[in-house]
Write a protein that holds these residues in place. Structure first.
Motif, PDB file in Angstrom:
ATOM      1  N   LYS A   1       0.818  -1.216   0.000  1.00  0.00           N
ATOM      2  CA  LYS A   1       0.000   0.000   0.000  1.00  0.00           C
ATOM      3  C   LYS A   1       0.851   1.265   0.000  1.00  0.00           C
ATOM      4  CE  LYS A   1      -4.024  -2.117   2.214  1.00  0.00           C
ATOM      5  NZ  LYS A   1      -4.867  -2.197   3.437  1.00  0.00           N
ATOM      6  N   ASN A   2       2.100   1.141   0.431  1.00  0.00           N
ATOM      7  CA  ASN A   2       3.042   2.264   0.399  1.00  0.00           C
ATOM      8  C   ASN A   2       3.931   2.215  -0.841  1.00  0.00           C
ATOM      9  OD1 ASN A   2       2.136   3.198   2.952  1.00  0.00           O
ATOM     10  ND2 ASN A   2       3.479   1.729   3.984  1.00  0.00           N
ATOM     11  N   ASP A   3       3.558   1.360  -1.815  1.00  0.00           N
ATOM     12  CA  ASP A   3       4.327   1.190  -3.049  1.00  0.00           C
ATOM     13  C   ASP A   3       5.740   0.672  -2.794  1.00  0.00           C
ATOM     14  OD1 ASP A   3       2.254   1.898  -4.722  1.00  0.00           O
ATOM     15  OD2 ASP A   3       2.768   4.025  -4.719  1.00  0.00           O
ATOM     16  N   GLU A   4       5.949   0.000  -1.672  1.00  0.00           N
ATOM     17  CA  GLU A   4       7.243  -0.614  -1.361  1.00  0.00           C
ATOM     18  C   GLU A   4       7.190  -2.078  -1.806  1.00  0.00           C
ATOM     19  OE1 GLU A   4       9.892   0.786  -0.258  1.00  0.00           O
ATOM     20  OE2 GLU A   4       9.173   2.751   0.384  1.00  0.00           O
ATOM     21  N   TYR A   5       7.195  -2.283  -3.128  1.00  0.00           N
ATOM     22  CA  TYR A   5       6.981  -3.630  -3.658  1.00  0.00           C
ATOM     23  C   TYR A   5       8.150  -4.566  -3.336  1.00  0.00           C
ATOM     24  CZ  TYR A   5       3.006  -1.688  -6.127  1.00  0.00           C
ATOM     25  OH  TYR A   5       1.807  -1.091  -6.414  1.00  0.00           O
ATOM     26  N   ALA A   6       9.372  -4.072  -3.462  1.00  0.00           N
ATOM     27  CA  ALA A   6      10.531  -4.928  -3.208  1.00  0.00           C
ATOM     28  C   ALA A   6      10.544  -5.410  -1.762  1.00  0.00           C
ATOM     29  CB  ALA A   6      11.823  -4.173  -3.526  1.00  0.00           C
ATOM     30  N   GLN A   7      10.302  -4.502  -0.817  1.00  0.00           N
ATOM     31  CA  GLN A   7      10.283  -4.884   0.591  1.00  0.00           C
ATOM     32  C   GLN A   7       9.138  -5.839   0.891  1.00  0.00           C
ATOM     33  OE1 GLN A   7      12.474  -4.361   2.968  1.00  0.00           O
ATOM     34  NE2 GLN A   7      11.225  -5.495   4.436  1.00  0.00           N
ATOM     35  N   GLY A   8       7.970  -5.586   0.278  1.00  0.00           N
ATOM     36  CA  GLY A   8       6.829  -6.468   0.495  1.00  0.00           C
ATOM     37  C   GLY A   8       7.077  -7.875  -0.016  1.00  0.00           C
ATOM     38  N   ILE A   9       7.677  -7.976  -1.209  1.00  0.00           N
ATOM     39  CA  ILE A   9       7.970  -9.294  -1.778  1.00  0.00           C
ATOM     40  C   ILE A   9       9.006 -10.027  -0.932  1.00  0.00           C
ATOM     41  CG2 ILE A   9       8.992 -10.483  -3.752  1.00  0.00           C
ATOM     42  CD1 ILE A   9       7.730  -8.302  -5.526  1.00  0.00           C
ATOM     43  N   ALA A  10      10.079  -9.311  -0.536  1.00  0.00           N
ATOM     44  CA  ALA A  10      11.138  -9.940   0.262  1.00  0.00           C
ATOM     45  C   ALA A  10      10.609 -10.421   1.608  1.00  0.00           C
ATOM     46  CB  ALA A  10      12.285  -8.951   0.461  1.00  0.00           C
ATOM     47  N   SER A  11       9.794  -9.599   2.264  1.00  0.00           N
ATOM     48  CA  SER A  11       9.229  -9.995   3.556  1.00  0.00           C
ATOM     49  C   SER A  11       8.271 -11.171   3.387  1.00  0.00           C
ATOM     50  CB  SER A  11       8.494  -8.810   4.193  1.00  0.00           C
ATOM     51  OG  SER A  11       9.374  -7.741   4.447  1.00  0.00           O
ATOM     52  N   GLY A  12       7.501 -11.170   2.299  1.00  0.00           N
ATOM     53  CA  GLY A  12       6.585 -12.262   2.041  1.00  0.00           C
ATOM     54  C   GLY A  12       7.308 -13.566   1.774  1.00  0.00           C
ATOM     55  N   VAL A  13       8.379 -13.518   0.999  1.00  0.00           N
ATOM     56  CA  VAL A  13       9.174 -14.716   0.712  1.00  0.00           C
ATOM     57  C   VAL A  13       9.738 -15.298   2.008  1.00  0.00           C
ATOM     58  CG1 VAL A  13      11.349 -15.506  -0.316  1.00  0.00           C
ATOM     59  CG2 VAL A  13       9.743 -14.143  -1.667  1.00  0.00           C
ATOM     60  N   GLU A  14      10.250 -14.436   2.862  1.00  0.00           N
ATOM     61  CA  GLU A  14      10.800 -14.893   4.140  1.00  0.00           C
ATOM     62  C   GLU A  14       9.734 -15.573   4.994  1.00  0.00           C
ATOM     63  OE1 GLU A  14      11.959 -12.148   7.620  1.00  0.00           O
ATOM     64  OE2 GLU A  14      13.863 -12.516   6.604  1.00  0.00           O
ATOM     65  N   ALA A  15       8.538 -14.962   5.045  1.00  0.00           N
ATOM     66  CA  ALA A  15       7.462 -15.518   5.861  1.00  0.00           C
ATOM     67  C   ALA A  15       6.958 -16.843   5.293  1.00  0.00           C
ATOM     68  CB  ALA A  15       6.316 -14.512   5.961  1.00  0.00           C
ATOM     69  N   VAL A  16       6.863 -16.951   3.978  1.00  0.00           N
ATOM     70  CA  VAL A  16       6.397 -18.198   3.356  1.00  0.00           C
ATOM     71  C   VAL A  16       7.403 -19.324   3.610  1.00  0.00           C
ATOM     72  CG1 VAL A  16       5.897 -19.346   1.163  1.00  0.00           C
ATOM     73  CG2 VAL A  16       4.984 -17.062   1.600  1.00  0.00           C
ATOM     74  N   ILE A  17       8.689 -19.025   3.457  1.00  0.00           N
ATOM     75  CA  ILE A  17       9.716 -20.049   3.685  1.00  0.00           C
ATOM     76  C   ILE A  17       9.648 -20.555   5.128  1.00  0.00           C
ATOM     77  CG2 ILE A  17      12.209 -20.444   3.848  1.00  0.00           C
ATOM     78  CD1 ILE A  17      12.547 -18.674   1.385  1.00  0.00           C
ATOM     79  N   TYR A  18       9.464 -19.650   6.068  1.00  0.00           N
ATOM     80  CA  TYR A  18       9.364 -20.072   7.470  1.00  0.00           C
ATOM     81  C   TYR A  18       8.137 -20.961   7.683  1.00  0.00           C
ATOM     82  CZ  TYR A  18       9.244 -19.948  12.544  1.00  0.00           C
ATOM     83  OH  TYR A  18       9.226 -20.319  13.874  1.00  0.00           O
ATOM     84  N   GLU A  19       7.037 -20.623   7.013  1.00  0.00           N
ATOM     85  CA  GLU A  19       5.820 -21.430   7.126  1.00  0.00           C
ATOM     86  C   GLU A  19       6.029 -22.829   6.540  1.00  0.00           C
ATOM     87  OE1 GLU A  19       2.245 -22.356   8.461  1.00  0.00           O
ATOM     88  OE2 GLU A  19       3.036 -20.322   8.713  1.00  0.00           O
TER      89      GLU A  19
END
Length: 382
Positions: free
Chosen positions: A171-189
């Motif tokens: 929502k803040n147009d921080e796509y790179a940070q959002g994708i990186a944080s999402g990848v990290e969270a998915v891998i942990y899951e």
């Protein structure tokens, strides 16, 4: 008056006109509907067909077709995904597109994601354990699609990651940070360990924990610090801008003209700059000798640059990708420039660097394992 005579034969009624005595054929209702359906079918056949297509992948880990990541960000995400594949055998890929309609899809993201997942064959063919994160930038939709081997077990966790971790950052147009944080969270899951710590030592996990804590603290404090710094800078610039001036000719205190009055003393290009909000001008007038002082204040963030012909900050550029870069060849883009002041127009072409080879030369192969999805996962929007 019209009278019916006789019985209908072969789908016709015979109608007799009492005045002229002529007999006229009249189609039955069933015959009429058959003709209508025939016409509609012929019309549908004549309409142009819009076929669904999917992009071909250029590598196994990051296919950034929407250009949301720079080279450093892309490589960091790629390394996390490569580690997951090398140490746990799970194929996890990130895909970004500008619009799903670019590939002939005009509906929701779920069928497009499932179709793309199966078209690429993500995951092991026997385990069906692949994962795909799909981001459609201008549709403002995303999905984490999972292989059929997971069943519905990951639907709720993926939805939680999208809603709590990824889309708030998007929502803040921080796509790179959002994708990186999402990848990290998915891998942990998926494996119960964070990237960089899979099968790692205790010290590695402690360092990883401290790094994540510092990152979280940075993201919590940085907006506040940036806001305070920005406010202080704005107040300082405002003080300097509206500080009283004295006439350099006779020392009289000068007056700042209102916006609708200062336009009379600006050039055409300067007025256009103000309309585009690329530059703001202040005009100070000496009431005694009528000396004018014009001061320019450039906008901090603006899409306009200085025109090479007229010099005013009224030049706008539009980028078109002519050919995308791959792992084997560079790409090409064209930037079309148009000046809103002097109407100068020109174009330049720039080479897009090749995609890093590290992704296709590492990680055990250059193609997916043939896995499939039955539509499991979760979606979100922002």
């Amino acid at each position: 008056m019209i009278a019916y005579c006789g019985q209908p034969k072969l789908g016709f009624h015979r109608i007799q006109d009492n005045i002229g005595g002529h007999l006229a054929p009249f189609f039955s209702y069933s015959d009429f509907m058959i003709r209508i359906y025939s016409y509609l079918f012929a019309l549908l056949l004549s309409l142009p067909a819009y076929s669904q297509t999917y992009p071909d992948y250029t590598e196994l880990y990051v296919n950034d077709f929407a250009d949301l990541l720079n080279i450093i960000q892309e490589q960091a995400i790629r390394e996390d995904l490569m580690e997951l594949r090398e140490k746990r055998g799970i194929e996890f890929t990130v895909v970004t597109v500008k619009l799903m309609s670019d590939y002939g899809h005009f509906g929701e993201i779920e069928p497009f994601a499932t179709g793309l997942f199966n078209y690429w064959g993500i995951g092991d063919a026997l385990k069906n354990d692949g994962v795909m994160m799909l981001v459609s930038r201008y549709d403002r939709k995303m999905r984490i699609e999972v292989g059929s081997g997971y069943g519905n077990n990951l639907n709720a966790p993926m939805k939680r990651i999208i809603d709590r971790t990824i889309t708030p950052i998007f929502k803040n147009d921080e796509y790179a940070q959002g994708i990186a944080s999402g990848v990290e969270a998915v891998i942990y899951e998926l494996v119960g360990e964070y990237p960089g710590e899979i099968d790692g030592s205790t010290s590695q996990k402690i360092r990883g924990f401290l790094s994540r804590a510092l990152t979280a603290l940075k993201w919590a404090i940085w907006p506040i610090a940036a806001g305070i710094l920005g406010l202080a800078t704005w107040l300082y610039r405002r003080r300097l801008r509206y500080k009283k001036r004295r006439c350099p000719i006779d020392g009289t205190k000068m007056q700042l003209l209102a916006e609708h009055w200062d336009d009379q003393h600006l050039k055409d290009g300067e007025r256009i700059e103000e309309d585009l909000k690329s530059v703001d001008y202040d005009v100070w007038l000496c009431p005694k000798c009528e000396h004018l002082t014009i001061e320019a204040y450039k906008a901090w963030f603006t899409p306009y640059s200085a025109c090479r012909s007229c010099g005013f900050k009224t030049l706008e550029g539009t980028t078109t990708v002519l050919s995308s870069a791959t792992t084997s060849s560079t790409g090409l883009k064209r930037i079309d420039y148009d000046c809103h002041n002097c109407s100068e127009q020109y174009s330049i072409k720039k080479v897009i660097p090749r995609v890093s080879q590290s992704s296709s030369s590492s990680g055990g192969g250059s193609s997916f394992g043939g896995g499939s999805s039955s539509g499991g996962g979760a979606s979100g929007s922002w």
